[in-house]
Design a protein around this motif. Structure first.
Motif, PDB file in Angstrom:
ATOM      1  N   GLN A 121      -2.120  15.423   9.165  1.00 14.42           N
ATOM      2  CA  GLN A 121      -1.313  14.264   8.763  1.00 14.42           C
ATOM      3  C   GLN A 121      -2.056  13.404   7.736  1.00 14.42           C
ATOM      4  N   LEU A 122      -3.334  13.178   7.988  1.00 14.05           N
ATOM      5  CA  LEU A 122      -4.094  12.304   7.081  1.00 14.05           C
ATOM      6  C   LEU A 122      -4.297  12.947   5.716  1.00 14.05           C
ATOM      7  N   GLY A 123      -4.372  14.288   5.709  1.00 20.32           N
ATOM      8  CA  GLY A 123      -4.705  14.974   4.460  1.00 20.32           C
ATOM      9  C   GLY A 123      -3.541  15.175   3.510  1.00 20.32           C
ATOM     10  N   LYS A 124      -2.325  14.936   3.996  1.00 15.84           N
ATOM     11  CA  LYS A 124      -1.191  15.401   3.197  1.00 15.84           C
ATOM     12  C   LYS A 124      -0.983  14.653   1.882  1.00 15.84           C
ATOM     13  N   SER A 125      -1.512  13.446   1.758  1.00 21.56           N
ATOM     14  CA  SER A 125      -1.362  12.689   0.509  1.00 21.56           C
ATOM     15  C   SER A 125      -2.471  12.985  -0.500  1.00 21.56           C
ATOM     16  N   ASN A 126      -3.501  13.721  -0.083  1.00 20.51           N
ATOM     17  CA  ASN A 126      -4.715  13.920  -0.894  1.00 20.51           C
ATOM     18  C   ASN A 126      -5.492  12.628  -1.126  1.00 20.51           C
ATOM     19  N   ARG A 127      -5.046  11.528  -0.549  1.00 23.52           N
ATOM     20  CA  ARG A 127      -5.775  10.271  -0.698  1.00 23.52           C
ATOM     21  C   ARG A 127      -6.851  10.136   0.384  1.00 23.52           C
ATOM     22  N   VAL A 128      -6.811  11.011   1.354  1.00 23.57           N
ATOM     23  CA  VAL A 128      -7.827  11.055   2.411  1.00 23.57           C
ATOM     24  C   VAL A 128      -8.439  12.449   2.361  1.00 23.57           C
ATOM     25  N   VAL A 129      -9.758  12.499   2.220  1.00 22.13           N
ATOM     26  CA  VAL A 129     -10.447  13.779   2.064  1.00 22.13           C
ATOM     27  C   VAL A 129     -11.468  13.923   3.198  1.00 22.13           C
ATOM     28  N   PHE A 130     -11.628  15.135   3.682  1.00 18.30           N
ATOM     29  CA  PHE A 130     -12.526  15.398   4.810  1.00 18.30           C
ATOM     30  C   PHE A 130     -13.801  16.085   4.342  1.00 18.30           C
ATOM     31  N   VAL A 131     -14.919  15.553   4.786  1.00 15.01           N
ATOM     32  CA  VAL A 131     -16.221  16.109   4.423  1.00 15.01           C
ATOM     33  C   VAL A 131     -16.982  16.383   5.707  1.00 15.01           C
ATOM     34  N   ASP A 132     -17.476  17.607   5.845  1.00 13.55           N
ATOM     35  CA  ASP A 132     -18.275  17.932   7.027  1.00 13.55           C
ATOM     36  C   ASP A 132     -19.762  17.869   6.675  1.00 13.55           C
ATOM     37  N   SER A 163       0.868  -1.169   0.000  1.00 11.99           N
ATOM     38  CA  SER A 163       0.000   0.000   0.000  1.00 11.99           C
ATOM     39  C   SER A 163       0.911   1.227   0.000  1.00 11.99           C
ATOM     40  N   THR A 164       0.722   2.099  -0.949  1.00 11.19           N
ATOM     41  CA  THR A 164       1.704   3.151  -1.247  1.00 11.19           C
ATOM     42  C   THR A 164       2.213   3.903  -0.023  1.00 11.19           C
ATOM     43  N   LEU A 165       1.297   4.372   0.813  1.00  8.63           N
ATOM     44  CA  LEU A 165       1.718   5.230   1.920  1.00  8.63           C
ATOM     45  C   LEU A 165       2.491   4.451   2.985  1.00  8.63           C
ATOM     46  N   CYS A 166       2.406   3.124   2.938  1.00  2.66           N
ATOM     47  CA  CYS A 166       3.078   2.303   3.947  1.00  2.66           C
ATOM     48  C   CYS A 166       4.451   1.838   3.493  1.00  2.66           C
ATOM     49  N   ILE A 188      -7.899   1.247   5.417  1.00  4.89           N
ATOM     50  CA  ILE A 188      -7.312   1.239   6.769  1.00  4.89           C
ATOM     51  C   ILE A 188      -5.849   1.678   6.724  1.00  4.89           C
ATOM     52  N   LEU A 189      -5.112   1.130   5.781  1.00  7.45           N
ATOM     53  CA  LEU A 189      -3.664   1.401   5.732  1.00  7.45           C
ATOM     54  C   LEU A 189      -3.360   2.858   5.383  1.00  7.45           C
ATOM     55  N   ARG A 190      -4.170   3.450   4.524  1.00  8.18           N
ATOM     56  CA  ARG A 190      -3.930   4.868   4.212  1.00  8.18           C
ATOM     57  C   ARG A 190      -3.977   5.706   5.483  1.00  8.18           C
ATOM     58  N   ILE A 191      -4.902   5.343   6.381  1.00 14.89           N
ATOM     59  CA  ILE A 191      -4.996   6.085   7.649  1.00 14.89           C
ATOM     60  C   ILE A 191      -3.750   5.821   8.497  1.00 14.89           C
ATOM     61  N   LEU A 192      -3.475   4.551   8.737  1.00 20.64           N
ATOM     62  CA  LEU A 192      -2.405   4.206   9.682  1.00 20.64           C
ATOM     63  C   LEU A 192      -1.046   4.709   9.201  1.00 20.64           C
ATOM     64  N   CYS A 193      -0.819   4.665   7.891  1.00 15.76           N
ATOM     65  CA  CYS A 193       0.504   5.010   7.364  1.00 15.76           C
ATOM     66  C   CYS A 193       0.649   6.493   7.061  1.00 15.76           C
TER      67      CYS A 193
END
Lengths: 350, 350
Positions: free
Chosen positions: B241-252, B124-127, B148-153
């Motif tokens: 930290q989670l947002g820096k790869s752009n692979r995790v996006v936050f929606v309110d 998994s890329t980020l790991c 899961i791994l995108r979050i943890l890594c």
């Protein structure tokens, strides 16, 4: 032997009201003097056929008559005649109804859809039976909260923290137009969801966190339960503690093929339970998992009927008919046949 | 500037294969020389219309011809011509296909449905981007595991333990006959579910527990995530930290009204994403909750497309085209438009 036969009324004859009425008919200790209905539908006819008396608002008497149902009287009269009233009206309506109960000076049991302030005590049998003794106004907490509290209050040792993920059914079977249809919906936009607050109305001392999503089913809620608890507790201890009330039942999917909410309800149907009701928390034994001081498992909760036993129990407390919670559990379980599912499960192994 | 244009083939043209093929067409660094199909269906015609060459088993050439699709050659020929093969065959078939890749001495990327032993590295890329550099056989882990791994890594600090409850979609949209229809099904009979084992094929050092149920939807998985982590981590740090790869996006949900998996896909449709694909983990910001050293939140994962970016990334590693993971992320994100959803979300606030 003194014959106890307390006159009770059910105000509101929907999902919960009709189940409480049927449960009352099964007890020997309470006499159902009638139920109230606010507008005519087929359930009024079914109630009359069962011998249940119907009370309606004065201005609705004609409506019921023209539909072939002769009301026994007005709702005000029903409340006047009863010693204890089950308020089973739609959420938040109970608060308004309370004025009527106050006016007539009657005992009243409210449901979990009401704000806690409606009552002197928020209640779940295994947690705080004695604190409902002699109380005039008690609120039986809602389905998911009841499912959580039965677990927490069956334990001999208090967990240091609890996290429950709730996978909620979208609607009850008859609620045809509620969704979501093909989405997973945030039930609460926040963690904790409102269920954690509701748990705290009964037991304040355990930090409980809940997260909740809604999914397109109608049958049961599912809860993924995590207990952080004393490391010395073994899974066998836990099963023994949880099982002692018969309100929590263990099902092993490997041996029974029961691995869905649908299959649990099929068992209840086969067992002859009215309306396929499941009064028990159904814990999938194969999911029980212990790692250090953390124990997790998955359980299913029948949203329409899980609170019915607690509604019967609480009357014994409020009316001061019984101080021993174990004897109350025995009486209610026996009246409702709560041991049955457990007995069947023990027989359906492959 | 040296022009890189590595010849790649996609073996299997189903849910994942067709998406990898389209993604390859969007990169400047890889040339799609063809895809394999094992039996004729309409997707072969659509592929040809896009200019994608079709390779089929020798005995199927007539079948395709009679349906108006002229195959470019046999699958064996396709494998021979390619430098790197994406194996996108149904689960467990990749292990058998590997013989072909070995015979021709080709690089191959396997999918998460294959056993870990099929490859030298589960990825998994980020790991573990760098551990895939120069490898001949790499397995990109499955959708939930990737989520899961995108979050943890993405985290700078390793959690001491992790618990994820997975609420799985029952089927992909086209899988008309898969259920459950109105049940909540135990995905795994045990806690942990197989996802925890799969996470460990990539990162072994964090104790991860997973529980998984299946619900009647087709759109996305939902994960309720709990991290036990250093108390000093604040929610703002986590988001950063989670947002820096752009692979995790936050929606309110409060500001966007996006509170279901259906509404996430509607945004992807409106954004013009092919097949409404969502390459990003979608974290509902309002669910972020910190209590002491425990952080929880809810995220949604698009099962059909979440692994596509990682499949593109890994080719840069295996073929030794790039050693810097951040430059790879930039390239793949840019080719697939991974920043778009994030940009849109930032604009749709009320």
């Amino acid at each position: 032997m003194v014959e106890i036969s307390v006159k009770v009324a059910v105000n509101g004859y929907g999902t919960i009201g009709k189940r409480i009425a049927d449960a009352i008919l099964k007890t020997g200790d309470f006499k159902l003097i009638g139920v109230s209905k606010y507008s005519f539908d087929y359930s009024a006819i079914l109630a009359v056929k069962k011998g249940i008396k119907i009370f309606v608002p004065r201005e609705k008497i004609e409506e019921f008559r023209s539909n072939g149902v002769e009301p026994e009287g007005t709702i005000d009269y029903l409340i006047e005649e009863a010693e204890l009233i089950y308020d089973a009206s739609p959420g938040k309506q109970g608060v308004k109804n309370k004025e009527l109960y106050l006016k007539h000076g009657k005992f009243a049991v409210f449901q979990g859809g009401e704000p806690p302030e409606v009552a002197e005590v928020s209640y779940s049998t295994l947690c705080n039976y004695t604190s409902a003794i002699g109380r005039k106004y008690v609120r039986v907490v809602s389905c998911n909260t009841t499912g959580i509290l039965r677990i927490l209050c069956s334990l001999n040792i208090k967990p240091t923290s609890v996290f429950v993920t709730i996978v909620r059914r979208a609607s009850d079977p008859r609620e045809d137009t509620r969704g979501p249809v093909n989405s997973i919906l945030l039930d609460s936009y926040t963690i904790p969801s409102h269920h954690a607050r509701d748990v705290k109305t009964v037991i304040g001392e355990i930090p409980v966190t809940t997260a909740s999503v809604v999914v397109p089913t109608t049958l049961m809620h599912v809860q993924v339960f995590q207990l952080n608890i004393d490391q010395s507790i073994q899974l066998d201890d836990l099963v023994e503690q949880l099982g002692k009330s018969n309100r929590v039942v263990f099902v092993d999917p490997y041996y029974t093929d029961i691995d869905t909410t649908g299959k649990i309800l099929e068992l209840a149907r086969d067992a002859g339970r009215t309306r396929n009701d499941v009064y028990e928390n159904i814990v999938f034994t194969s999911t029980l998992y212990k790692q250090g001081g953390s124990i997790s498992f998955i359980q299913a909760i029948h949203q329409e009927s899980i609170v019915i036993p607690e509604n019967i129990d609480v009357a014994y407390a409020m009316l001061n008919l019984e101080t021993d919670v174990f004897r109350v559990l025995e009486k209610t379980n026996s009246a409702l046949g709560v041991g049955l599912i457990k007995d069947l499960i023990s027989m359906v192994g492959k």
